[in-house]
Design a protein around this motif. Structure first.
Motif, PDB file in Angstrom:
ATOM      1  N   LYS A  41       0.836  -1.205   0.000  1.00  0.00           N
ATOM      2  CA  LYS A  41       0.000   0.000   0.000  1.00  0.00           C
ATOM      3  C   LYS A  41       0.871   1.255   0.000  1.00  0.00           C
ATOM      4  CE  LYS A  41      -4.077   2.055   0.628  1.00  0.00           C
ATOM      5  NZ  LYS A  41      -5.175   1.966  -0.367  1.00  0.00           N
ATOM      6  N   ALA A  42       1.874   1.283   0.868  1.00  0.00           N
ATOM      7  CA  ALA A  42       2.761   2.451   0.950  1.00  0.00           C
ATOM      8  C   ALA A  42       3.498   2.664  -0.356  1.00  0.00           C
ATOM      9  CB  ALA A  42       3.750   2.267   2.101  1.00  0.00           C
ATOM     10  N   GLU A  43       3.998   1.579  -0.949  1.00  0.00           N
ATOM     11  CA  GLU A  43       4.700   1.680  -2.223  1.00  0.00           C
ATOM     12  C   GLU A  43       3.783   2.243  -3.297  1.00  0.00           C
ATOM     13  OE1 GLU A  43       7.801  -1.334  -4.267  1.00  0.00           O
ATOM     14  OE2 GLU A  43       5.733  -2.029  -4.330  1.00  0.00           O
ATOM     15  N   GLU A  73       6.906  10.169   2.815  1.00  0.00           N
ATOM     16  CA  GLU A  73       7.884   9.245   3.409  1.00  0.00           C
ATOM     17  C   GLU A  73       7.839   9.302   4.929  1.00  0.00           C
ATOM     18  OE1 GLU A  73      11.193   9.364  -0.238  1.00  0.00           O
ATOM     19  OE2 GLU A  73      11.482  10.557   1.574  1.00  0.00           O
ATOM     20  N   ASN A  74       7.702  10.521   5.463  1.00  0.00           N
ATOM     21  CA  ASN A  74       7.644  10.657   6.921  1.00  0.00           C
ATOM     22  C   ASN A  74       6.410   9.972   7.498  1.00  0.00           C
ATOM     23  OD1 ASN A  74      10.024  12.107   7.211  1.00  0.00           O
ATOM     24  ND2 ASN A  74       9.034  14.082   6.949  1.00  0.00           N
ATOM     25  N   VAL A  75       5.264  10.181   6.839  1.00  0.00           N
ATOM     26  CA  VAL A  75       4.009   9.651   7.369  1.00  0.00           C
ATOM     27  C   VAL A  75       3.890   8.147   7.115  1.00  0.00           C
ATOM     28  CG1 VAL A  75       1.494   9.772   7.209  1.00  0.00           C
ATOM     29  CG2 VAL A  75       2.850  11.861   7.089  1.00  0.00           C
ATOM     30  N   LEU A  76       4.227   7.713   5.889  1.00  0.00           N
ATOM     31  CA  LEU A  76       4.010   6.314   5.512  1.00  0.00           C
ATOM     32  C   LEU A  76       5.128   5.382   5.964  1.00  0.00           C
ATOM     33  CD1 LEU A  76       2.699   6.857   1.859  1.00  0.00           C
ATOM     34  CD2 LEU A  76       1.340   6.302   3.883  1.00  0.00           C
ATOM     35  N   LEU A 135       3.129   6.044  -2.665  1.00  0.00           N
ATOM     36  CA  LEU A 135       4.282   6.870  -3.042  1.00  0.00           C
ATOM     37  C   LEU A 135       4.369   7.023  -4.554  1.00  0.00           C
ATOM     38  CD1 LEU A 135       6.886   5.450  -0.517  1.00  0.00           C
ATOM     39  CD2 LEU A 135       6.104   7.820  -0.614  1.00  0.00           C
ATOM     40  N   ALA A 136       4.082   5.952  -5.273  1.00  0.00           N
ATOM     41  CA  ALA A 136       4.093   6.027  -6.735  1.00  0.00           C
ATOM     42  C   ALA A 136       2.986   6.955  -7.235  1.00  0.00           C
ATOM     43  CB  ALA A 136       3.925   4.632  -7.329  1.00  0.00           C
ATOM     44  N   GLU A 137       1.819   6.886  -6.575  1.00  0.00           N
ATOM     45  CA  GLU A 137       0.702   7.764  -6.958  1.00  0.00           C
ATOM     46  C   GLU A 137       1.080   9.234  -6.775  1.00  0.00           C
ATOM     47  OE1 GLU A 137      -2.827   6.801  -4.831  1.00  0.00           O
ATOM     48  OE2 GLU A 137      -2.804   4.704  -5.454  1.00  0.00           O
ATOM     49  N   GLU A 138       1.687   9.529  -5.637  1.00  0.00           N
ATOM     50  CA  GLU A 138       2.034  10.926  -5.369  1.00  0.00           C
ATOM     51  C   GLU A 138       3.114  11.420  -6.324  1.00  0.00           C
ATOM     52  OE1 GLU A 138       0.310  12.891  -3.435  1.00  0.00           O
ATOM     53  OE2 GLU A 138      -0.940  11.166  -2.947  1.00  0.00           O
ATOM     54  N   ASP A 139       4.034  10.543  -6.666  1.00  0.00           N
ATOM     55  CA  ASP A 139       5.057  10.932  -7.631  1.00  0.00           C
ATOM     56  C   ASP A 139       4.414  11.188  -9.002  1.00  0.00           C
ATOM     57  OD1 ASP A 139       7.912  11.324  -7.993  1.00  0.00           O
ATOM     58  OD2 ASP A 139       7.806   9.640  -9.385  1.00  0.00           O
TER      59      ASP A 139
END
Length: 794
Positions: free
Chosen positions: A254-256, A283-286, A259-263
């Motif tokens: 899920k985190a990966e 990165e800090n939150v996830l 992060l890809a979505e936000e990028d």
């Protein structure tokens, strides 16, 4: 002209301009024709260049020149345009207040596009004003004067967009954040709307000191800051809920994905400058906030060899570099345990498998059959041992390269773990030098004839793997000694499978340890080449001799005493008559060629091929015995008599009892000789040729070493290593003391270890023993005032 006339002229001029501008700003027409544009441009030009501000005496008002009059009239136009823009935006504000959420965003983006398109036309219409009046005002330092297009943006920013009460920005930003949240929740949105709004925020960033320079101040303050805050809030709630309801593996996926979505979101509609703060926030939150639970799952993934999940975990935690250190330590401990476990299995397998061990002493029943004695932990097969070490290293080296992307920290952890289980495992319990010894034996089995691996490329790959393990070996001097001895045997007995491969291996060792490490090995090859020439010359001389037919085929290897790790035996040996003439001729040939040299014959290393004339099949002699020189001496005795006692053979050959027993062992075990009783070393035991000898092979190897001999040779090698180490340690201490002159005991020990650890790791007791020896030899002395201080004696 009176002032009232001037005002009337301004009103007329502005009325004409407004009538032309209004359709453009409100998109009432599809564009502006060239004639219309020229009419408006000319109106502005005529107004700005008019001198009707002067009085009837043609004197400038207030003492101003005609130029100044044009400037004042330009200011009037500029002021009227500002007023017009504000009124236009007031009308838009009324309409905007009636919109909410996505409707508001659609309205905002539509009006922004209409406004910027219209003001672009207006900017070109007021080109004359820009070039003259506006330019002059800016040059004179008026900070609130801008070119017309910049003025339109400033007016939108300060009067319509803004950031306070009565402005549209808070409502727009709230609607944007709701739209982005919908997308994060999986709904489909029109990302072009957000993209247009971001573009407007960026365009509104203007440098107050230089209107020609854009800034990101508006975008950062009114878009990025609330966007990042909302992102943090959103993912904080989601991550805490998800990790409490799902496994760590699912959470990492899920985190990966997030992060890809936000990028990707940055690529879709955010300004590129937002990428770093946005990803850092995520990165800090996830990751950073959940580092502990993620790290705790690492051991389970290692145990289950979950390569994809390990790669995912590394990809996430590498974004928080300090979190990797705990993983590296866990990985190092895991690899070390796996290596030790693999070697324990090898040792257990070796102990469980019985091996036929030849009886060295006479048993009560005198039996020469094999006994089922279990091996010790140190008696593992070199290939099995090396393969086990390599399997662990290759597995986790591949893991480092794939899952951990070749990261140097994990590479260092792998190296430390491998160094530990290679040098300190169950096989090395009694002797820390067991690993280099077995590694050298494995090399010997690869490089000599009869190896199961015959393809040169495959052998090269295996040797490269061996060198991978070699770099972890601490006692490299042990490997060097055993490798040198085994190479000497391969060269003496012509057992090397391939000369190029031998040379390649030496080059690998030279690259790893330097020229000094392999200098003797290379000299041995030089001696082999020189001996080949020497044999050719001897054969040429023999060929010219009348006694040529009486001499057996003969080859000799002459090596330098300092290069070859070969020792002479203490036993005497009577050279058989069949060889005596050849021996004497070569002795004479060599002395004549090298008058200053002395030949020391090492008969125990020689090999011979003997035809078994006593056995015939179909009138042919089917067997050739491959023997040692001493066995040849024993067998040739039977040309004179059919049987001999042990004492008679000892008298005829002059071999000492132990050497004779060893020679007879292989002959009896291969059934070339028959023994009369079971006490093989009894002086009265009789031996005779086995005329009923049979074997599946035509070339029969009867040179079978006793286990006691192999162990004695290994012990001798280890003793030589200890002696060499003592000299090396002493030399290192002398070098250090010669440089430092005075040194404290503990520092001397530490520096000695540092200097020698690349070759071997000396123990503290060994160093102290060498210090005592140097004190006795008066290379160093203790200082009277401080007994733990040593002083170099020049």
């Amino acid at each position: 002209m009176s002032y009232g006339a001037q005002q009337s002229d301004l009103a007329t001029t502005w009325a004409q301009l407004e009538a032309g501008i209004d359709p453009i700003m409100n998109k009432l027409s599809d564009g502006l024709s060239y004639k219309s544009w020229m009419d408006l441009y000319t109106t502005i030009y005529n107004y700005c260049t008019s001198s009707r501000m002067c009085n009837h005496n043609d004197e400038p008002i207030n003492g101003s020149s005609s130029n100044r009059g044009a400037n004042l009239m330009g200011a009037d136009l500029y002021s009227n345009l500002k007023t017009y823009l504000k009124e236009h935006l007031d009308a838009l504000k009324v309409k905007a207040d009636q919109q909410m959420d996505e409707d508001l965003l659609t309205f905002y983006t539509r009006e922004w596009k209409r406004y910027t398109t219209g003001t672009t036309y207006v900017h070109h219409i007021f080109a004359y004003l820009n070039r003259h009046w506006v330019k002059r005002e800016i040059d004179e330092g008026h900070k609130t004067i801008y070119d017309v297009y910049t003025l339109t943006l400033v007016t939108w920013r300060d009067h319509f967009f803004g950031g306070g009460l009565g402005t549209i920005q808070p409502k727009v930003m709230d609607a944007v954040l709701k739209l982005i949240e919908k997308q994060r929740n999986g709904e489909t949105i029109d990302s072009s709307i957000v993209n247009s709004i971001v573009d407007s925020f960026v365009s509104l960033g203007l440098d107050e000191n230089d209107s020609t320079k854009p800034t990101l101040d508006v975008y950062k303050q009114f878009f990025e800051t609330p966007f990042i805050a909302k992102t943090e809030e959103y993912y904080k709630m989601e991550s805490e809920r998800f990790i409490s309801e799902n496994s760590i593996i699912d959470y990492m996926k899920k985190a990966e994905s997030r992060l890809a979505e936000e990028d990707n979101r940055v690529q879709m509609y955010l300004h590129s400058s937002s990428q770093k703060p946005l990803i850092l926030c995520c990165e800090n939150v996830l990751i950073r906030n959940h580092t502990g639970p993620i790290q705790e799952e690492f051991q389970n993934l290692l145990d289950q060899d979950k390569l994809d999940d390990l790669s995912r975990m590394y990809g996430l935690l590498s974004r928080v570099p300090e979190s990797l250190e705990k993983l590296r330590l866990t990985f190092e401990v895991h690899v070390r345990k796996q290596g030790l476990s693999a070697i324990e299995k090898v040792a257990e397998s070796a102990q469980a498998a019985p091996e036929g061990e030849e009886d060295e002493e006479d048993e009560p029943k005198g039996k020469l059959a094999a006994s089922a004695a279990p091996k010790k932990a140190g008696d593992v097969d070199s290939k099995t041992y090396v393969d086990a070490l390599l399997a662990v290293h290759q597995k986790y080296s591949s893991l480092v390269e794939t899952a951990f992307r070749g990261e140097t920290g994990f590479g260092a952890s792998l190296d430390r773990a491998c160094r530990e289980f290679v040098n300190r495992n169950i096989v090395c319990e009694k002797s820390s030098s067991k690993s280099p010894e077995l590694l050298a034996k494995h090399c010997d089995s690869l490089l000599k004839k009869g190896s199961k691996i015959t393809d040169e490329h495959e052998v090269e790959e295996v040797l490269n793997s061996v060198m991978t393990l070699f770099k972890y070996v601490e006692d490299k001097d042990v490997f060097q000694k055993f490798y040198q001895k085994q190479l000497a045997r391969r060269l003496v007995n012509q057992l090397s499978a391939n000369g190029d491969t031998e040379e390649s291996m030496i080059n690998k060792l030279k690259d790893a340890c330097g020229f000094e490490f392999t200098s003797k090995l290379q000299r041995m090859f030089q001696d082999v080449a020189l001996s080949k020439d020497l044999n050719d010359q001897f054969k040429e001389q023999t060929a010219r001799s009348a006694e040529k037919s009486d001499l057996p085929d003969f080859q000799i290897l002459v090596g330098g005493t300092g290069q070859w790790p070969l020792n002479a035996t203490t036993t005497k040996f009577n050279i058989p008559d069949d060889l005596l003439k050849t021996y004497e001729k070569f002795q004479s040939f060599y002395q004549h060629k090298f008058s200053g040299r002395k030949l020391n014959w090492l008969f125990h290393l020689g090999r011979a091929e003997i035809r078994a004339n006593f056995v015939k099949q179909n009138g042919k002699i089917p067997y050739t015995f491959l023997t040692s020189t001493f066995q040849m001496g024993v067998l040739l005795q039977f040309n004179a008599a059919p049987s001999y006692t042990f004492a008679e053979l000892q008298t005829n050959t002059s071999l000492d009892p132990a050497t004779l027993k060893s020679a007879l062992f292989g002959l009896i075990k291969s059934k070339a000789l028959i023994v009369s009783n079971e006490k093989t070393s009894d002086p009265e035991t009789r031996y005779e040729i086995n005329k009923a000898f049979k074997n599946k092979k035509t070339r029969v190897k009867v040179d079978i070493p006793m286990r006691a001999e192999q162990k004695a040779e290994s012990d001798e090698t280890h003793k030589g290593i200890e002696d060499d180490r003592s000299m090396v340690i002493q030399a290192a201490i002398v070098r250090i003391m010669k440089t430092r002159k005075v040194m404290q005991n503990q520092l001397l020990v530490t520096e000695t270890i540092d200097q020698l650890k690349a070759r071997f790791r000396p123990t503290v007791p060994a160093i102290k023993k060498c210090i005592d020896m140097l004190l006795e030899k008066e290379y160093i002395e203790r200082m009277e005032e401080q007994r733990d201080m040593f002083q170099y004696i020049a």
